[in-house]
Design a protein around this motif. Structure first.
Motif, PDB file in Angstrom:
ATOM      1  N   SER A  45       0.870  -1.236  -0.020  1.00 49.69           N
ATOM      2  CA  SER A  45      -0.035   0.077   0.002  1.00 49.69           C
ATOM      3  C   SER A  45       0.790   1.222   0.061  1.00 49.69           C
ATOM      4  CB  SER A  45      -1.162   0.088   1.235  1.00 49.69           C
ATOM      5  OG  SER A  45      -1.788  -0.885   1.086  1.00 49.69           O
ATOM      6  N   GLY A  46       1.885   1.184   0.955  1.00 50.65           N
ATOM      7  CA  GLY A  46       2.517   2.412   0.764  1.00 50.65           C
ATOM      8  C   GLY A  46       3.568   2.744  -0.721  1.00 50.65           C
ATOM      9  N   SER A  47       3.893   1.877  -1.096  1.00 51.36           N
ATOM     10  CA  SER A  47       4.598   2.014  -2.370  1.00 51.36           C
ATOM     11  C   SER A  47       3.596   2.493  -3.452  1.00 51.36           C
ATOM     12  CB  SER A  47       5.461   0.849  -2.746  1.00 51.36           C
ATOM     13  OG  SER A  47       4.405  -0.224  -3.315  1.00 51.36           O
ATOM     14  N   ILE A  48       2.459   1.991  -3.628  1.00 51.09           N
ATOM     15  CA  ILE A  48       1.319   2.572  -4.499  1.00 51.09           C
ATOM     16  C   ILE A  48       1.118   4.017  -4.064  1.00 51.09           C
ATOM     17  CG2 ILE A  48      -0.964   2.319  -5.160  1.00 51.09           C
ATOM     18  CD1 ILE A  48      -0.930  -0.717  -4.622  1.00 51.09           C
ATOM     19  N   MET A  49       0.881   4.226  -2.712  1.00 50.39           N
ATOM     20  CA  MET A  49       0.608   5.865  -2.449  1.00 50.39           C
ATOM     21  C   MET A  49       1.628   6.609  -2.832  1.00 50.39           C
ATOM     22  SD  MET A  49      -1.337   5.098   1.027  1.00 50.39           S
ATOM     23  CE  MET A  49      -2.540   4.038   1.185  1.00 50.39           C
ATOM     24  N   ALA A  50       2.862   6.279  -2.818  1.00 49.48           N
ATOM     25  CA  ALA A  50       3.964   7.210  -3.074  1.00 49.48           C
ATOM     26  C   ALA A  50       4.031   7.248  -4.558  1.00 49.48           C
ATOM     27  CB  ALA A  50       5.248   6.284  -2.501  1.00 49.48           C
ATOM     28  N   LEU A  51       3.705   6.189  -5.034  1.00 49.86           N
ATOM     29  CA  LEU A  51       3.952   6.429  -6.607  1.00 49.86           C
ATOM     30  C   LEU A  51       3.048   7.321  -7.172  1.00 49.86           C
ATOM     31  CD1 LEU A  51       4.516   2.630  -7.423  1.00 49.86           C
ATOM     32  CD2 LEU A  51       5.977   4.485  -8.266  1.00 49.86           C
ATOM     33  N   VAL A  52       1.566   7.234  -6.624  1.00 51.51           N
ATOM     34  CA  VAL A  52       0.652   8.344  -6.887  1.00 51.51           C
ATOM     35  C   VAL A  52       0.903   9.707  -6.582  1.00 51.51           C
ATOM     36  CG1 VAL A  52      -1.612   8.888  -6.308  1.00 51.51           C
ATOM     37  CG2 VAL A  52      -1.301   6.386  -6.839  1.00 51.51           C
ATOM     38  N   LEU A  53       1.479   9.910  -5.336  1.00 51.03           N
ATOM     39  CA  LEU A  53       1.760  11.097  -4.871  1.00 51.03           C
ATOM     40  C   LEU A  53       3.155  11.848  -5.315  1.00 51.03           C
ATOM     41  CD1 LEU A  53       1.122  10.937  -0.878  1.00 51.03           C
ATOM     42  CD2 LEU A  53      -0.257  12.109  -2.629  1.00 51.03           C
ATOM     43  N   TRP A  54       3.974  11.083  -5.696  1.00 52.12           N
ATOM     44  CA  TRP A  54       5.269  11.463  -6.312  1.00 52.12           C
ATOM     45  C   TRP A  54       5.809  10.677  -7.698  1.00 52.12           C
ATOM     46  CZ3 TRP A  54       5.335   9.793  -1.028  1.00 52.12           C
ATOM     47  CH2 TRP A  54       4.972  11.102  -0.215  1.00 52.12           C
ATOM     48  N   LYS A  55       5.609  11.244  -8.728  1.00 46.85           N
ATOM     49  CA  LYS A  55       6.035  10.658  -9.908  1.00 46.85           C
ATOM     50  C   LYS A  55       7.291  10.152 -10.110  1.00 46.85           C
ATOM     51  CE  LYS A  55       1.689  11.544 -11.069  1.00 46.85           C
ATOM     52  NZ  LYS A  55       0.647  10.689 -10.692  1.00 46.85           N
ATOM     53  N   ASN A  56       8.151  10.997  -9.225  1.00 45.29           N
ATOM     54  CA  ASN A  56       9.705  10.657  -9.477  1.00 45.29           C
ATOM     55  C   ASN A  56       9.951   9.572  -8.606  1.00 45.29           C
ATOM     56  OD1 ASN A  56       9.179  12.097  -7.344  1.00 45.29           O
ATOM     57  ND2 ASN A  56      11.233  13.313  -7.424  1.00 45.29           N
ATOM     58  N   VAL A  57       9.354   8.730  -8.232  1.00 45.45           N
ATOM     59  CA  VAL A  57       9.754   7.506  -7.239  1.00 45.45           C
ATOM     60  C   VAL A  57       9.433   6.294  -7.937  1.00 45.45           C
ATOM     61  CG1 VAL A  57       9.746   8.759  -4.988  1.00 45.45           C
ATOM     62  CG2 VAL A  57       7.735   7.553  -5.855  1.00 45.45           C
ATOM     63  N   LYS A  58       9.717   6.155  -9.593  1.00 42.67           N
ATOM     64  CA  LYS A  58       9.322   5.003 -10.074  1.00 42.67           C
ATOM     65  C   LYS A  58      10.032   3.768  -9.505  1.00 42.67           C
ATOM     66  CE  LYS A  58       7.243   7.250 -13.597  1.00 42.67           C
ATOM     67  NZ  LYS A  58       5.895   7.199 -13.485  1.00 42.67           N
ATOM     68  N   PHE A  59      10.976   3.921  -9.021  1.00 41.50           N
ATOM     69  CA  PHE A  59      12.198   2.959  -8.557  1.00 41.50           C
ATOM     70  C   PHE A  59      11.039   1.696  -7.299  1.00 41.50           C
ATOM     71  CE2 PHE A  59      12.893   6.153  -5.253  1.00 41.50           C
ATOM     72  CZ  PHE A  59      12.695   5.390  -4.109  1.00 41.50           C
ATOM     73  N   LEU A  60      10.024   2.543  -7.005  1.00 39.82           N
ATOM     74  CA  LEU A  60       9.283   1.809  -5.800  1.00 39.82           C
ATOM     75  C   LEU A  60       8.237   0.969  -6.821  1.00 39.82           C
ATOM     76  CD1 LEU A  60       8.270   4.587  -3.618  1.00 39.82           C
ATOM     77  CD2 LEU A  60       9.641   2.761  -3.124  1.00 39.82           C
ATOM     78  N   GLY A  61       8.078   1.039  -8.070  1.00 41.20           N
ATOM     79  CA  GLY A  61       7.078   0.170  -8.961  1.00 41.20           C
ATOM     80  C   GLY A  61       7.439  -1.249  -8.876  1.00 41.20           C
ATOM     81  N   PRO A  62       8.706  -1.674  -8.818  1.00 41.32           N
ATOM     82  CA  PRO A  62       8.889  -3.236  -9.005  1.00 41.32           C
ATOM     83  C   PRO A  62       9.017  -3.580  -7.302  1.00 41.32           C
ATOM     84  CG  PRO A  62      10.930  -2.004 -10.046  1.00 41.32           C
ATOM     85  CD  PRO A  62       9.931  -0.902  -9.508  1.00 41.32           C
ATOM     86  N   ILE A  63       8.942  -2.559  -6.245  1.00 39.92           N
ATOM     87  CA  ILE A  63       8.927  -3.127  -5.107  1.00 39.92           C
ATOM     88  C   ILE A  63       7.461  -3.503  -4.525  1.00 39.92           C
ATOM     89  CG2 ILE A  63       9.037  -2.279  -2.474  1.00 39.92           C
ATOM     90  CD1 ILE A  63      11.591  -0.456  -3.545  1.00 39.92           C
ATOM     91  N   THR A  64       6.438  -2.936  -5.103  1.00 38.43           N
ATOM     92  CA  THR A  64       5.105  -3.080  -4.948  1.00 38.43           C
ATOM     93  C   THR A  64       4.851  -4.609  -4.683  1.00 38.43           C
ATOM     94  OG1 THR A  64       4.411  -0.813  -5.711  1.00 38.43           O
ATOM     95  CG2 THR A  64       2.734  -2.530  -5.567  1.00 38.43           C
ATOM     96  N   PRO A  65       5.072  -5.470  -5.892  1.00 45.60           N
ATOM     97  CA  PRO A  65       4.637  -6.836  -6.002  1.00 45.60           C
ATOM     98  C   PRO A  65       5.598  -7.573  -4.657  1.00 45.60           C
ATOM     99  CG  PRO A  65       5.391  -6.057  -8.180  1.00 45.60           C
ATOM    100  CD  PRO A  65       5.759  -5.026  -7.338  1.00 45.60           C
ATOM    101  N   LEU A  66       6.689  -7.067  -4.202  1.00 46.08           N
ATOM    102  CA  LEU A  66       7.054  -7.840  -3.000  1.00 46.08           C
ATOM    103  C   LEU A  66       6.355  -7.660  -1.908  1.00 46.08           C
ATOM    104  CD1 LEU A  66      10.824  -6.517  -3.543  1.00 46.08           C
ATOM    105  CD2 LEU A  66       9.960  -8.699  -4.175  1.00 46.08           C
ATOM    106  N   GLY A  67       5.698  -6.609  -1.810  1.00 44.18           N
ATOM    107  CA  GLY A  67       4.630  -6.426  -0.681  1.00 44.18           C
ATOM    108  C   GLY A  67       3.673  -7.232  -0.759  1.00 44.18           C
ATOM    109  N   GLY A  68       3.169  -7.469  -2.033  1.00 45.76           N
ATOM    110  CA  GLY A  68       1.970  -8.508  -2.248  1.00 45.76           C
ATOM    111  C   GLY A  68       2.533  -9.901  -1.936  1.00 45.76           C
ATOM    112  N   ILE A  69       3.700 -10.170  -2.281  1.00 45.20           N
ATOM    113  CA  ILE A  69       4.173 -11.624  -2.202  1.00 45.20           C
ATOM    114  C   ILE A  69       4.503 -11.827  -0.532  1.00 45.20           C
ATOM    115  CG2 ILE A  69       6.414 -12.820  -2.305  1.00 45.20           C
ATOM    116  CD1 ILE A  69       6.840 -11.853  -5.296  1.00 45.20           C
ATOM    117  N   MET A  70       4.812 -10.705   0.005  1.00 43.21           N
ATOM    118  CA  MET A  70       4.842 -10.943   1.795  1.00 43.21           C
ATOM    119  C   MET A  70       3.720 -11.281   2.291  1.00 43.21           C
ATOM    120  SD  MET A  70       7.859  -7.930   2.519  1.00 43.21           S
ATOM    121  CE  MET A  70       7.167  -7.724   4.182  1.00 43.21           C
ATOM    122  N   MET A  71       2.626 -10.358   1.675  1.00 40.93           N
ATOM    123  CA  MET A  71       1.307 -10.620   2.464  1.00 40.93           C
ATOM    124  C   MET A  71       0.695 -12.105   2.074  1.00 40.93           C
ATOM    125  SD  MET A  71      -1.039  -6.996   1.413  1.00 40.93           S
ATOM    126  CE  MET A  71      -0.569  -7.061  -0.318  1.00 40.93           C
TER     127      MET A  71
END
Length: 130
Positions: free
Chosen positions: A95-121
């Motif tokens: 959730s945090g990486s998705i929110m950061a991606l929406v709020l700050w367009k320049n944090v594209k490096f978080l895109g690949p991190i989002t699925p890692l959170g899903g895998i952890m869940m």
């Protein structure tokens, strides 16, 4: 019939850490969903896709918070060494990486991190099966 010495009755108090974490996730999800609905949509550059992603992040926070509340009340799973922490950490990362991606367009490096959170869940919930 369940006796009074049954393990199901021996632990009536939920795990405080998981209970609080679940409650915080639910409250946070509700707050950020309201923020998205009432404030974020008026922000310049926010698209319908951004709002949908934001709502997904908020919904996952709420759902996982409710999951943690339930896990915290279970006599066996509330003391599981991995499940609750994986659900909590995965939800925060997802959730945090998705929110950061929406709020700050320049944090594209978080895109690949989002699925890692899903895998952890998923791993956290899967661990409850064993």
């Amino acid at each position: 019939m369940v006796s009074e010495s049954s393990p199901l009755l021996s632990r009536t108090v939920p795990s405080p850490f998981l209970w609080r974490s679940g409650a915080i996730l639910v409250a946070t999800g509700m707050i950020v969903d309201a923020f998205g609905t009432h404030t974020l949509r008026r922000r310049p550059g926010i698209t319908v896709d951004n709002l949908n992603a934001w709502r997904t992040a908020a919904n996952y926070a709420i759902i996982n918070g409710l999951g943690l509340l339930l896990v915290s009340m279970h006599p066996r799973f509330s003391t599981h060494r991995f499940a609750g922490y994986a659900i909590l950490g995965g939800s925060a990362v997802f959730s945090g990486s998705i929110m950061a991606l929406v709020l700050w367009k320049n944090v594209k490096f978080l895109g690949p991190i989002t699925p890692l959170g899903g895998i952890m869940m998923i791993a956290g919930y899967a661990a409850l099966a064993f």
